[in-house]
Design a protein around this motif. Structure first.
Motif, mmCIF file in Angstrom:
data_model
loop_
_atom_site.group_PDB
_atom_site.id
_atom_site.type_symbol
_atom_site.label_atom_id
_atom_site.label_comp_id
_atom_site.label_asym_id
_atom_site.label_seq_id
_atom_site.Cartn_x
_atom_site.Cartn_y
_atom_site.Cartn_z
ATOM 1 N N CYS A 202 -2.894 -5.223 0.078
ATOM 2 C CA CYS A 202 -1.964 -4.519 0.975
ATOM 3 C C CYS A 202 -1.531 -3.206 0.320
ATOM 4 O O CYS A 202 -0.385 -2.782 0.427
ATOM 5 C CB CYS A 202 -0.759 -5.389 1.320
ATOM 6 S SG CYS A 202 0.247 -5.885 -0.095
ATOM 7 N N THR A 203 -2.473 -2.575 -0.367
ATOM 8 C CA THR A 203 -2.197 -1.299 -1.014
ATOM 9 C C THR A 203 -3.278 -0.303 -0.656
ATOM 10 O O THR A 203 -4.279 -0.654 -0.030
ATOM 11 C CB THR A 203 -2.049 -1.478 -2.542
ATOM 12 O OG1 THR A 203 -1.300 -0.407 -3.083
ATOM 13 C CG2 THR A 203 -3.401 -1.582 -3.238
ATOM 14 N N LEU A 204 -3.117 0.963 -1.044
ATOM 15 C CA LEU A 204 -3.988 2.014 -0.537
ATOM 16 C C LEU A 204 -4.696 2.832 -1.614
ATOM 17 O O LEU A 204 -5.751 3.402 -1.348
ATOM 18 C CB LEU A 204 -3.175 2.955 0.370
ATOM 19 C CG LEU A 204 -2.676 2.279 1.658
ATOM 20 C CD1 LEU A 204 -1.578 3.097 2.312
ATOM 21 C CD2 LEU A 204 -3.829 2.072 2.625
ATOM 22 N N SER A 205 -4.155 2.913 -2.808
ATOM 23 C CA SER A 205 -4.766 3.756 -3.841
ATOM 24 C C SER A 205 -6.153 3.248 -4.222
ATOM 25 O O SER A 205 -6.353 2.040 -4.383
ATOM 26 C CB SER A 205 -3.876 3.816 -5.077
ATOM 27 O OG SER A 205 -2.753 4.639 -4.835
ATOM 28 N N PRO A 206 -7.115 4.147 -4.404
ATOM 29 C CA PRO A 206 -8.476 3.732 -4.788
ATOM 30 C C PRO A 206 -8.527 2.985 -6.116
ATOM 31 O O PRO A 206 -9.444 2.186 -6.324
ATOM 32 C CB PRO A 206 -9.230 5.065 -4.872
ATOM 33 C CG PRO A 206 -8.499 5.962 -3.925
ATOM 34 C CD PRO A 206 -7.054 5.582 -4.074
ATOM 35 N N THR B 90 -13.183 -0.903 4.284
ATOM 36 C CA THR B 90 -12.214 -0.430 5.283
ATOM 37 C C THR B 90 -10.829 -0.253 4.677
ATOM 38 O O THR B 90 -10.292 -1.173 4.051
ATOM 39 C CB THR B 90 -12.130 -1.426 6.454
ATOM 40 O OG1 THR B 90 -13.404 -1.505 7.093
ATOM 41 C CG2 THR B 90 -11.078 -0.996 7.472
ATOM 42 N N ARG B 91 -10.277 0.936 4.886
ATOM 43 C CA ARG B 91 -8.872 1.192 4.538
ATOM 44 C C ARG B 91 -8.094 1.303 5.848
ATOM 45 O O ARG B 91 -8.505 2.033 6.756
ATOM 46 C CB ARG B 91 -8.741 2.481 3.718
ATOM 47 C CG ARG B 91 -7.306 2.869 3.403
ATOM 48 C CD ARG B 91 -7.226 4.090 2.495
ATOM 49 N NE ARG B 91 -7.420 3.698 1.091
ATOM 50 C CZ ARG B 91 -8.572 3.750 0.437
ATOM 51 N NH1 ARG B 91 -9.654 4.188 1.051
ATOM 52 N NH2 ARG B 91 -8.659 3.369 -0.818
ATOM 53 N N VAL B 92 -6.988 0.583 5.950
ATOM 54 C CA VAL B 92 -6.201 0.563 7.181
ATOM 55 C C VAL B 92 -5.010 1.510 7.029
ATOM 56 O O VAL B 92 -4.183 1.360 6.127
ATOM 57 C CB VAL B 92 -5.704 -0.860 7.497
ATOM 58 C CG1 VAL B 92 -4.890 -0.872 8.781
ATOM 59 C CG2 VAL B 92 -6.895 -1.824 7.616
ATOM 60 N N MET B 93 -4.958 2.487 7.900
ATOM 61 C CA MET B 93 -3.843 3.441 7.927
ATOM 62 C C MET B 93 -2.578 2.739 8.415
ATOM 63 O O MET B 93 -2.598 2.053 9.439
ATOM 64 C CB MET B 93 -4.188 4.588 8.868
ATOM 65 C CG MET B 93 -3.027 5.484 9.239
ATOM 66 S SD MET B 93 -2.841 6.901 8.173
ATOM 67 C CE MET B 93 -4.155 7.965 8.769
ATOM 68 N N PRO B 94 -1.442 2.886 7.699
ATOM 69 C CA PRO B 94 -0.191 2.310 8.217
ATOM 70 C C PRO B 94 0.141 2.886 9.597
ATOM 71 O O PRO B 94 -0.038 4.078 9.846
ATOM 72 C CB PRO B 94 0.856 2.748 7.182
ATOM 73 C CG PRO B 94 0.082 3.035 5.939
ATOM 74 C CD PRO B 94 -1.251 3.552 6.399
ATOM 75 N N SER B 95 0.584 2.014 10.492
ATOM 76 C CA SER B 95 0.923 2.432 11.857
ATOM 77 C C SER B 95 1.971 1.483 12.413
ATOM 78 O O SER B 95 2.470 0.606 11.708
ATOM 79 C CB SER B 95 -0.336 2.406 12.735
ATOM 80 O OG SER B 95 -0.724 1.065 12.997
ATOM 81 N N GLU B 96 2.272 1.635 13.687
ATOM 82 C CA GLU B 96 3.222 0.725 14.316
ATOM 83 C C GLU B 96 2.688 -0.699 14.363
ATOM 84 O O GLU B 96 3.452 -1.662 14.373
ATOM 85 C CB GLU B 96 3.544 1.207 15.735
ATOM 86 C CG GLU B 96 4.375 2.483 15.769
ATOM 87 C CD GLU B 96 4.791 2.857 17.171
ATOM 88 O OE1 GLU B 96 4.418 2.132 18.121
ATOM 89 O OE2 GLU B 96 5.493 3.872 17.327
ATOM 90 N N LEU B 97 1.363 -0.859 14.376
ATOM 91 C CA LEU B 97 0.760 -2.189 14.448
ATOM 92 C C LEU B 97 0.356 -2.740 13.087
ATOM 93 O O LEU B 97 0.475 -3.935 12.836
ATOM 94 C CB LEU B 97 -0.481 -2.151 15.349
ATOM 95 C CG LEU B 97 -0.255 -2.154 16.853
ATOM 96 C CD1 LEU B 97 -1.590 -2.064 17.582
ATOM 97 C CD2 LEU B 97 0.507 -3.388 17.304
#
Length: 315
Positions: A242-246, A295-302
């Motif tokens: 649940c993180t984003l950094s490579p 796949t990296r998931v961009m934070p959004s409303e969903l």
């Protein structure tokens, strides 16, 4: 490091990772929250149908997740209060929609031996059981005994059957279990949690630092190597955070791809607007080109910020 400087550092980094303007970062990072429900398919047919009907009655605008059977996007304005008694009865599981992705990507089949290396609190593990109709050999593990005990209680509530429940350290789990003994391995690992950051809170980055990212990336690489050793030829492993950094995502996956030439990367096979391809380079370091299939998931409303890699071991 001062909080303002740390915030600027985080915003610059996330703008690069997500390919957005730094001024958009604060708008994007507003914290994760439950946005989906999964109806428990381990219920008998009558109770399952009744549960779906109750969802439709309590929130007429609820919509099915087209890539996740039994998954529903829940309308944010309604809150979860109308269905909490269904959750307490083991009929539905409320979670962020990103958490539906790893079990769907792993795609366990009836008869498979399946290992969930870090199974607590249980949402993904119970989803795996439901996808096989309790017809797989499910091995649950979590390194913290209190979490494992709670996991066992919830498994009973949701009607989940499992073969084993252990508390091995994920970094050394390959020393505890027989090699090449699982058809599917889920490795949803401990991470820095950047995908859940809420920049509206003054303490949002209290525990965040680039030093922490670099500490985790070596632990995560070790866990991936353990998962590979436990995976049978022809088997599938899903790595997720649940993180984003490579450093915590592409870096460890790139390491194991280089270490084990019989591993390949497969795309998820489904798509949402928030799903971005994995990076093939970062901070001057080139990665395996196949990481574009992760796949990296961009934070959004969903969706909370998330990362998923589907890895297959040659048969």
């Amino acid at each position: 490091m001062g909080s303002d400087r740390k915030t600027r550092q985080f915003e610059k980094r996330m703008a690069q990772v997500l390919d957005i303007r730094p001024t958009r970062v604060a708008e994007v990072f507003q914290g994760a929250r439950p946005t989906s429900l999964r109806v428990n398919r381990l219920l008998d047919d009558q109770r399952y149908a009744e549960t779906v009907e109750q969802l439709r009655q309590r929130a007429p605008s609820v919509t099915e997740v087209d890539w996740c059977e039994h998954g529903w996007f829940w309308p944010d304005q309604d809150g979860f209060d109308p269905v909490m008694e269904l959750a307490h009865a083991g009929r539905v599981y409320a979670q962020n929609a990103a958490s539906l992705i790893p079990p769907v990507a792993l795609d366990p089949q009836p008869g498979d031996a399946v290992l969930d290396v870090a199974a607590a609190p249980g949402g993904k593990a119970f989803h795996l059981a439901a996808r096989t109709g309790n017809q797989g050999r499910l091995w649950l593990n979590d390194s913290a005994p209190p979490r494992a005990r709670k996991l066992a209680e919830l498994a009973e509530l949701y009607g989940v059957r499992y073969a084993e429940l252990t508390t091995h350290n994920a970094q050394y789990i390959d020393k505890e279990l027989p090699p090449e003994s699982f058809d599917r391995v889920l490795l949803d690992v401990q991470c820095s949690g950047e995908g859940r950051v809420n920049l509206r809170r003054p303490d949002a980055l209290r525990h965040w630092s680039e030093e922490r990212l670099n500490k985790y990336k070596f632990l995560q690489t070790k866990m991936l190597s353990c998962g590979y050793k436990l995976l049978r030829p022809g088997g599938t492993m899903v790595y997720s955070t649940c993180t984003l950094s490579p450093e915590e995502n592409e870096f460890p996956v790139n390491k194991v791809l280089g270490r084990y030439p019989d591993l390949t990367v497969e795309p998820l096979g489904f798509q949402e607007p928030e799903f971005l391809p994995g990076l093939t380079s970062w901070m001057g370091e080139r990665y395996d080109r196949r990481l574009a299939h992760t796949t990296r998931v961009m934070p959004s409303e969903l969706f909370e910020g998330f990362y998923v890699a589907r890895l297959v071991k040659a048969g």
